[in-house]
Design a protein around this motif. Sequence first.
Motif, PDB file in Angstrom:
ATOM      1  N   PHE A 195      67.383 -18.337 -12.022  1.00 51.12           N
ATOM      2  CA  PHE A 195      68.335 -19.206 -12.708  1.00 51.12           C
ATOM      3  C   PHE A 195      68.988 -18.345 -13.791  1.00 51.12           C
ATOM      4  CE2 PHE A 195      69.224 -22.445 -16.070  1.00 51.12           C
ATOM      5  CZ  PHE A 195      70.125 -23.203 -15.353  1.00 51.12           C
ATOM      6  N   SER A 196      70.246 -18.002 -13.576  1.00 48.32           N
ATOM      7  CA  SER A 196      70.839 -16.922 -14.372  1.00 48.32           C
ATOM      8  C   SER A 196      71.635 -17.420 -15.564  1.00 48.32           C
ATOM      9  CB  SER A 196      71.732 -16.085 -13.472  1.00 48.32           C
ATOM     10  OG  SER A 196      71.089 -15.870 -12.259  1.00 48.32           O
ATOM     11  N   PHE A 197      70.935 -18.133 -16.414  1.00 48.88           N
ATOM     12  CA  PHE A 197      71.533 -18.643 -17.654  1.00 48.88           C
ATOM     13  C   PHE A 197      70.451 -18.577 -18.726  1.00 48.88           C
ATOM     14  CE2 PHE A 197      73.570 -20.639 -14.045  1.00 48.88           C
ATOM     15  CZ  PHE A 197      74.903 -20.418 -14.316  1.00 48.88           C
ATOM     16  N   PRO A 198      70.855 -18.555 -20.002  1.00 50.78           N
ATOM     17  CA  PRO A 198      69.850 -18.423 -21.064  1.00 50.78           C
ATOM     18  C   PRO A 198      68.892 -19.602 -21.102  1.00 50.78           C
ATOM     19  CG  PRO A 198      72.074 -18.694 -21.979  1.00 50.78           C
ATOM     20  CD  PRO A 198      72.231 -18.577 -20.504  1.00 50.78           C
ATOM     21  N   SER A 199      67.626 -19.335 -20.898  1.00 53.53           N
ATOM     22  CA  SER A 199      66.639 -20.406 -20.861  1.00 53.53           C
ATOM     23  C   SER A 199      65.445 -20.069 -21.735  1.00 53.53           C
ATOM     24  CB  SER A 199      66.143 -20.615 -19.429  1.00 53.53           C
ATOM     25  OG  SER A 199      67.239 -20.743 -18.560  1.00 53.53           O
ATOM     26  N   THR A 249      76.571 -20.698 -19.747  1.00 60.72           N
ATOM     27  CA  THR A 249      77.486 -19.574 -19.975  1.00 60.72           C
ATOM     28  C   THR A 249      78.360 -19.472 -18.719  1.00 60.72           C
ATOM     29  OG1 THR A 249      75.746 -18.119 -19.124  1.00 60.72           O
ATOM     30  CG2 THR A 249      75.973 -18.232 -21.510  1.00 60.72           C
ATOM     31  N   LYS A 250      79.191 -18.457 -18.664  1.00 64.54           N
ATOM     32  CA  LYS A 250      80.057 -18.174 -17.512  1.00 64.54           C
ATOM     33  C   LYS A 250      80.939 -19.370 -17.137  1.00 64.54           C
ATOM     34  CE  LYS A 250      76.293 -16.690 -15.418  1.00 64.54           C
ATOM     35  NZ  LYS A 250      75.278 -16.063 -14.551  1.00 64.54           N
ATOM     36  N   GLU A 251      81.303 -20.167 -18.147  1.00 65.25           N
ATOM     37  CA  GLU A 251      82.230 -21.292 -17.986  1.00 65.25           C
ATOM     38  C   GLU A 251      81.651 -22.433 -17.143  1.00 65.25           C
ATOM     39  OE1 GLU A 251      85.211 -20.716 -20.010  1.00 65.25           O
ATOM     40  OE2 GLU A 251      83.829 -19.083 -20.442  1.00 65.25           O
ATOM     41  N   ILE A 304      63.081 -17.345 -13.184  1.00 65.28           N
ATOM     42  CA  ILE A 304      63.388 -16.074 -13.849  1.00 65.28           C
ATOM     43  C   ILE A 304      64.896 -15.916 -13.973  1.00 65.28           C
ATOM     44  CG2 ILE A 304      61.300 -14.786 -13.187  1.00 65.28           C
ATOM     45  CD1 ILE A 304      62.865 -13.652 -10.825  1.00 65.28           C
ATOM     46  N   ASN A 305      65.296 -15.141 -14.924  1.00 62.83           N
ATOM     47  CA  ASN A 305      66.706 -14.780 -15.077  1.00 62.83           C
ATOM     48  C   ASN A 305      67.062 -13.759 -13.980  1.00 62.83           C
ATOM     49  OD1 ASN A 305      68.797 -12.760 -16.783  1.00 62.83           O
ATOM     50  ND2 ASN A 305      69.113 -14.941 -17.063  1.00 62.83           N
ATOM     51  N   ASP A 306      68.348 -13.650 -13.642  1.00 64.62           N
ATOM     52  CA  ASP A 306      68.724 -12.677 -12.592  1.00 64.62           C
ATOM     53  C   ASP A 306      68.459 -11.226 -13.005  1.00 64.62           C
ATOM     54  OD1 ASP A 306      70.811 -12.913 -14.423  1.00 64.62           O
ATOM     55  OD2 ASP A 306      72.410 -12.973 -12.930  1.00 64.62           O
ATOM     56  N   THR A 307      68.555 -10.937 -14.293  1.00 66.89           N
ATOM     57  CA  THR A 307      68.247  -9.562 -14.729  1.00 66.89           C
ATOM     58  C   THR A 307      66.769  -9.264 -14.472  1.00 66.89           C
ATOM     59  OG1 THR A 307      67.811 -10.382 -16.962  1.00 66.89           O
ATOM     60  CG2 THR A 307      69.997  -9.528 -16.534  1.00 66.89           C
ATOM     61  N   HIS A 348      77.378 -10.643 -17.575  1.00 67.58           N
ATOM     62  CA  HIS A 348      76.659  -9.401 -17.868  1.00 67.58           C
ATOM     63  C   HIS A 348      75.468  -9.678 -18.772  1.00 67.58           C
ATOM     64  CE1 HIS A 348      75.460  -5.484 -19.043  1.00 67.58           C
ATOM     65  NE2 HIS A 348      75.744  -5.728 -20.310  1.00 67.58           N
ATOM     66  N   ASN A 349      74.356  -9.050 -18.415  1.00 72.52           N
ATOM     67  CA  ASN A 349      73.130  -9.259 -19.194  1.00 72.52           C
ATOM     68  C   ASN A 349      72.116  -8.204 -18.780  1.00 72.52           C
ATOM     69  OD1 ASN A 349      71.070 -10.401 -20.729  1.00 72.52           O
ATOM     70  ND2 ASN A 349      70.668 -12.060 -19.277  1.00 72.52           N
ATOM     71  N   THR A 350      71.151  -7.959 -19.659  1.00 73.36           N
ATOM     72  CA  THR A 350      70.141  -6.935 -19.390  1.00 73.36           C
ATOM     73  C   THR A 350      68.773  -7.411 -19.867  1.00 73.36           C
ATOM     74  OG1 THR A 350      71.828  -5.222 -19.640  1.00 73.36           O
ATOM     75  CG2 THR A 350      69.553  -4.499 -19.844  1.00 73.36           C
ATOM     76  N   GLU A 403      80.742 -17.664 -28.500  1.00 77.78           N
ATOM     77  CA  GLU A 403      79.534 -17.235 -27.780  1.00 77.78           C
ATOM     78  C   GLU A 403      79.871 -16.059 -26.861  1.00 77.78           C
ATOM     79  OE1 GLU A 403      76.490 -18.736 -27.965  1.00 77.78           O
ATOM     80  OE2 GLU A 403      77.099 -20.415 -29.245  1.00 77.78           O
ATOM     81  N   GLN A 404      78.863 -15.313 -26.503  1.00 74.47           N
ATOM     82  CA  GLN A 404      78.952 -14.292 -25.449  1.00 74.47           C
ATOM     83  C   GLN A 404      80.067 -13.264 -25.697  1.00 74.47           C
ATOM     84  OE1 GLN A 404      75.926 -15.300 -24.482  1.00 74.47           O
ATOM     85  NE2 GLN A 404      76.392 -14.734 -22.384  1.00 74.47           N
ATOM     86  N   ARG A 405      80.051 -12.685 -26.897  1.00 69.40           N
ATOM     87  CA  ARG A 405      81.129 -11.741 -27.222  1.00 69.40           C
ATOM     88  C   ARG A 405      81.117 -10.514 -26.314  1.00 69.40           C
ATOM     89  NH1 ARG A 405      82.340 -10.971 -33.258  1.00 69.40           N
ATOM     90  NH2 ARG A 405      83.485 -12.862 -32.774  1.00 69.40           N
TER      91      ARG A 405
END
Length: 427
Positions: free
Chosen positions: A140-144, A158-160, A193-196, A220-222, A266-268
Amino acid sequence: MAFDKKLFADICQEFTVTGEQLHEIAANFRYDLRKGLEDSAQSSLRMLKSYVGLPTGDEKGEYLALDFGGTNVRVLRIRLEGAGKFEVLKKVAKPLRVEGIYDFVGEGSTAEQMFDFIAELVDEAIEGDHTTHYLLGHTFSFPSEQTNLYNAKLIIWTKEFATAGVEGEVVNDLLKAALHRQGIDNVEPTAVINDTVAVLLAAAYKQPDTYIGSIYATGHNTCYLEPYADSADAPMILNLESGGFMKLAPNRFDVAFDEQSEKPGEQRLEKMVSGRYMGELFGMALAELLGEQGKKYGFTSIDMSNIVLAEDAAGVSKIVAAKTGHELATEDAESVRELVSKIIVRSARLVTASFVGIIWQLDSETKPRKQHIAVDGSVYEKMPLAKENIMRALSELLGEEAANIDTVLENGGSGLGAAIAAAMSQR
Ligand code: GLC
């Protein structure tokens, strides 16, 4: 009409990250990492705990993997065979939005509608089998915010994405309820888990010496493996939500774009580097050059790739004309190509600065250890100029020591990583 030369030079300058700025950004990223480890409120990085470390490579068994993080949702049935090997037995995928037909990501849609749609896809992946017991790993690729490997609450879209009723909820509970509504009680979600994190798990399953995982795509995320060297805690992967890194100098296009986005402020970093946004920034800059400030042309990062790869100025001009209605003179078409390159190079340099911030933090006393940085995503994989400028910026920041570091493509890591997480949830 020819572009105003001064305006063009100014715009290019605004999309340039100098060597000095590159160092400063990497150092600031490292600072925020260090602060974040002490107290995340003091850092622009969320540093979210994933409750998982690295796999051994010997994980085995058949699992379901749900990959949910972009406009396409995928469900896979994967058999892990150990020794870093695996086989995808079944794969189904559907977009969450089809223009004019349905939309599960807009404000008008609800959590139930979205998860019912996903549950139907799970049903396809198990071919209607409602008896075999499956563990499901969910990328799940969003901040959790997590309290364990199962329990992950969406902090903010995020990501609109804007679907109502998901923020603040435990996403696996929403998924479980939807599975239950469709009579799929044999599928048990056990890990989120996050996609990263998925990319890092997938890469580390196959080869050692991988501690950093990154997505360079729509978003984008790491993440990285925090060793907790000075404490009794076991090493754990931290999802940095590095797209939210704030210590940057956004230019006026970044600022104007942010103001019109779903989540202003957010998300600069993400809005300066990722595929979802680069085309928009390019379009805004081009509108100024064409004397149509504020006009939206709908350029995407794929258009940007095509502009860089176009055989000649006429090729560039054709792509621009299709979106703007303007026929460019040869010189202007070449300028457009230069502008696109500047935006891509800026993106690659900023992403690299964040990688180096992590590397410095991991090996603060010694030379950076030999390692691979696992990266997945269309920008990394397909955008011309991205990879080579990551390598260049690594050398600029690390000098000779850059020889110890390489980036590797972990294609499809989101699915494989989810299956590995499901396997690890049994430990
Ligand atoms: C966004 C999300 C983050 C995800 C990234 C890549 O930044 O907030 O969780 O990892 O996109 O998909």
